[in-house]
Design an enzyme around this catalytic site. Structure first.
Site, PDB file in Angstrom:
ATOM      1  N   GLU A 147       0.840  -1.199   0.000  1.00 20.08           N
ATOM      2  CA  GLU A 147       0.000   0.000   0.000  1.00 20.08           C
ATOM      3  C   GLU A 147       0.875   1.248   0.000  1.00 20.08           C
ATOM      4  O   GLU A 147       1.737   1.417   0.868  1.00 20.08           O
ATOM      5  CB  GLU A 147      -0.942   0.014   1.213  1.00 20.08           C
ATOM      6  N   HIS A 206      -7.953   1.151  -2.299  1.00 20.05           N
ATOM      7  CA  HIS A 206      -8.766   1.717  -1.222  1.00 20.05           C
ATOM      8  C   HIS A 206      -9.360   3.031  -1.712  1.00 20.05           C
ATOM      9  O   HIS A 206      -8.628   3.875  -2.236  1.00 20.05           O
ATOM     10  CB  HIS A 206      -7.897   2.044   0.004  1.00 20.05           C
ATOM     11  N   GLU A 241     -12.658   2.599   2.789  1.00 18.57           N
ATOM     12  CA  GLU A 241     -12.000   2.731   4.076  1.00 18.57           C
ATOM     13  C   GLU A 241     -12.430   4.049   4.711  1.00 18.57           C
ATOM     14  O   GLU A 241     -12.373   5.092   4.071  1.00 18.57           O
ATOM     15  CB  GLU A 241     -10.476   2.715   3.852  1.00 18.57           C
TER      16      GLU A 241
HETATM   17 MN    MN Z   1      -5.707   2.475   2.959  1.00 23.29          MN
END
Ligand code: MN
Length: 289
Positions: A147, A206, A241
């Site tokens: 990420e 995300h 998220e």
């Molecule tokens: Mn994230």
């Protein structure tokens, strides 16, 4: 069609049996395809119950975590690197145990604000451990996501270009780039170019607002981002998220600096986000025709 997911922190701040039921039932009730679990404390997870409830509700799962300074595989202290390797191995066992498809997050360094630059030796350590983890994950058909996060949450991977170099150095097909609009908004020049640059290396997404609250209530240009995903032919998971002081995870909330109440009603938030993402993708696809 992209599987649409939601982070467990919208529902619960831990993973007791009751919290497991609540999170999985609400994920299904609000129309999502998958739930992203927190893999920070694998020992606290009832693996059998989680796998069984996921199956009952027809849901997929992924899992994420951020390493700490005590388990930082980009450290130059071998004992710390070893602790990080164990943390990732345990997280991978959890992923396999519950039948999840991805292990992702800030798994290449600590998810912390660093006071120094990353070092070449530390980066080599991270590459070595991630290569081992990716090999183990590959045997179980699990994808490993890196990420890309903002400067206050890592010193190693803040941009898509840095992630591409790390993916290349690890050199495993099941290692993918994980982009998050909340972080991109801080570090990238725009929301479309990184998606194009990641190309078929992009494997997890995300969607989060600039303040991590209701989608559409901040400054992120989601239409542009969704068009970029469609243009890139991205078919992987898109997970919502959001964090509020209404749901407190003792570790995560302090690490992510969740000091404000951005919502109280997780069901309303999640239902809205599900529609927002589906409608955004629909419009982006229509725009291509
Ligand atoms: Mn994230």
């Amino acid at each position: 069609m992209n599987p649409l997911g939601i982070h467990a922190a919208v529902w619960v701040g831990g993973w007791s049996q009751e919290q497991t039921r609540t999170a999985i039932e609400r994920t299904r009730a609000t129309g999502y395809d998958l739930i992203e679990l927190t893999a920070t404390s694998p020992d606290a997870v009832d693996v059998d119950l989680t796998r069984q409830l996921l199956r009952e509700h027809g849901l997929g799962a992924t899992a994420s975590l951020g390493l700490t300074f005590d388990s930082d595989i980009s450290s130059t202290d071998n004992a710390v690197v070893d602790a990080g390797r164990r943390t990732l191995q345990q997280a991978l066992e959890l992923v396999v145990g519950v039948g999840a498809t991805h292990l992702t997050g800030v798994i290449y360094s600590a998810m912390r604000k660093y006071n120094t630059e990353a070092t070449a030796a530390g980066r080599r350590n991270a590459v070595g451990v991630l290569r081992e983890i990716a090999t183990e994950a590959g045997r179980c058909d699990v994808r490993v996501g890196l990420e890309v996060v903002n400067r206050y949450e890592s010193n190693l991977v803040n941009t898509t270009r840095q992630a591409l170099r790390l993916v290349d150095d690890i050199g495993a097909d099941n290692v993918v780039i994980h982009l998050d609009t909340y972080h991109m908004n801080i570090e990238e020049g725009d929301l479309a170019r990184p998606v194009a640059e990641a190309g078929d290396r992009l494997g997890y997404v995300h969607v989060g607002e600039s303040h991590r609250g209701y989608l559409g209530s901040g400054t992120i240009d989601f239409p542009k981002f969704f068009r970029a995903l469609v243009a890139a032919g991205y078919e992987g998971p898109i997970t919502f998220e959001s964090f509020s002081s209404a749901v407190v995870d003792p570790d995560l909330s302090t690490t992510l600096a969740v000091w404000r109440n951005l919502w109280d009603d997780g069901v309303d938030l999640a239902s809205h986000a599900r529609r927002f993402v589906a409608d955004g993708l629909h419009a982006a696809r229509a725009n291509r025709r």
